[in-house]
Design a protein around this motif. Structure first.
Motif, PDB file in Angstrom:
ATOM      1  N   LEU A 101       0.824  -1.203   0.000  1.00  0.00           N
ATOM      2  CA  LEU A 101       0.000   0.000   0.000  1.00  0.00           C
ATOM      3  C   LEU A 101       0.861   1.257   0.000  1.00  0.00           C
ATOM      4  O   LEU A 101       0.536   2.245  -0.676  1.00  0.00           O
ATOM      5  CB  LEU A 101      -0.946  -0.009   1.200  1.00  0.00           C
ATOM      6  CG  LEU A 101      -2.016   1.061   1.239  1.00  0.00           C
ATOM      7  CD1 LEU A 101      -2.857   1.043  -0.031  1.00  0.00           C
ATOM      8  CD2 LEU A 101      -2.897   0.867   2.454  1.00  0.00           C
ATOM      9  N   SER A 102       1.983   1.230   0.715  1.00  0.00           N
ATOM     10  CA  SER A 102       2.855   2.405   0.764  1.00  0.00           C
ATOM     11  C   SER A 102       3.472   2.695  -0.603  1.00  0.00           C
ATOM     12  O   SER A 102       3.632   3.867  -0.977  1.00  0.00           O
ATOM     13  CB  SER A 102       3.955   2.218   1.811  1.00  0.00           C
ATOM     14  OG  SER A 102       4.736   1.067   1.523  1.00  0.00           O
ATOM     15  N   LEU A 103       3.788   1.658  -1.366  1.00  0.00           N
ATOM     16  CA  LEU A 103       4.338   1.862  -2.708  1.00  0.00           C
ATOM     17  C   LEU A 103       3.270   2.431  -3.628  1.00  0.00           C
ATOM     18  O   LEU A 103       3.536   3.352  -4.401  1.00  0.00           O
ATOM     19  CB  LEU A 103       4.887   0.551  -3.275  1.00  0.00           C
ATOM     20  CG  LEU A 103       5.467   0.616  -4.690  1.00  0.00           C
ATOM     21  CD1 LEU A 103       6.594   1.648  -4.776  1.00  0.00           C
ATOM     22  CD2 LEU A 103       5.954  -0.755  -5.119  1.00  0.00           C
ATOM     23  N   TYR A 104       2.065   1.904  -3.533  1.00  0.00           N
ATOM     24  CA  TYR A 104       0.956   2.419  -4.335  1.00  0.00           C
ATOM     25  C   TYR A 104       0.703   3.897  -4.006  1.00  0.00           C
ATOM     26  O   TYR A 104       0.526   4.712  -4.912  1.00  0.00           O
ATOM     27  CB  TYR A 104      -0.307   1.590  -4.073  1.00  0.00           C
ATOM     28  CG  TYR A 104      -1.492   2.066  -4.859  1.00  0.00           C
ATOM     29  CD1 TYR A 104      -1.622   1.793  -6.212  1.00  0.00           C
ATOM     30  CD2 TYR A 104      -2.490   2.822  -4.245  1.00  0.00           C
ATOM     31  CE1 TYR A 104      -2.715   2.248  -6.942  1.00  0.00           C
ATOM     32  CE2 TYR A 104      -3.579   3.279  -4.962  1.00  0.00           C
ATOM     33  CZ  TYR A 104      -3.682   2.992  -6.306  1.00  0.00           C
ATOM     34  OH  TYR A 104      -4.755   3.449  -7.014  1.00  0.00           O
ATOM     35  N   ALA A 105       0.712   4.230  -2.733  1.00  0.00           N
ATOM     36  CA  ALA A 105       0.497   5.617  -2.324  1.00  0.00           C
ATOM     37  C   ALA A 105       1.617   6.519  -2.837  1.00  0.00           C
ATOM     38  O   ALA A 105       1.361   7.636  -3.310  1.00  0.00           O
ATOM     39  CB  ALA A 105       0.398   5.706  -0.807  1.00  0.00           C
ATOM     40  N   ALA A 106       2.852   6.047  -2.772  1.00  0.00           N
ATOM     41  CA  ALA A 106       3.983   6.845  -3.256  1.00  0.00           C
ATOM     42  C   ALA A 106       3.871   7.080  -4.760  1.00  0.00           C
ATOM     43  O   ALA A 106       4.096   8.197  -5.242  1.00  0.00           O
ATOM     44  CB  ALA A 106       5.302   6.139  -2.926  1.00  0.00           C
TER      45      ALA A 106
END
Length: 72
Positions: free
Chosen positions: A3-8
């Motif tokens: 999720l953090s990669l998608y958000a970034a």
């Protein structure tokens, strides 16, 4: 995908607003933004990252417009 990669990716993509970056640079910036998200650092897109993006981003090419084939 984390999720953090998608958000970034979403944050960087939103800031780019259609502009393009070389793949290697884009990956590095996304990694930096993800690390800032995970650590809670704010702002996530700090001035240094925004300046780098603005310096290296390439405006999108305008689509070619085909001439009209109809006569009035």
């Amino acid at each position: 995908m984390a999720l953090s990669l998608y958000a970034a990716q979403a944050l960087v993509g939103s800031y780019l607003n259609g502009r393009q970056l070389p793949d290697a640079l884009l990956g590095s910036i996304v990694d930096s933004v993800e690390a800032r998200l995970k650590s809670g650092k704010l702002p996530v897109l700090d001035e240094a990252l925004r300046d780098l993006i603005d310096q290296e981003a390439i405006a999108p090419e305008r689509p070619a417009v085909a001439p009209s084939t109809r006569s009035h």
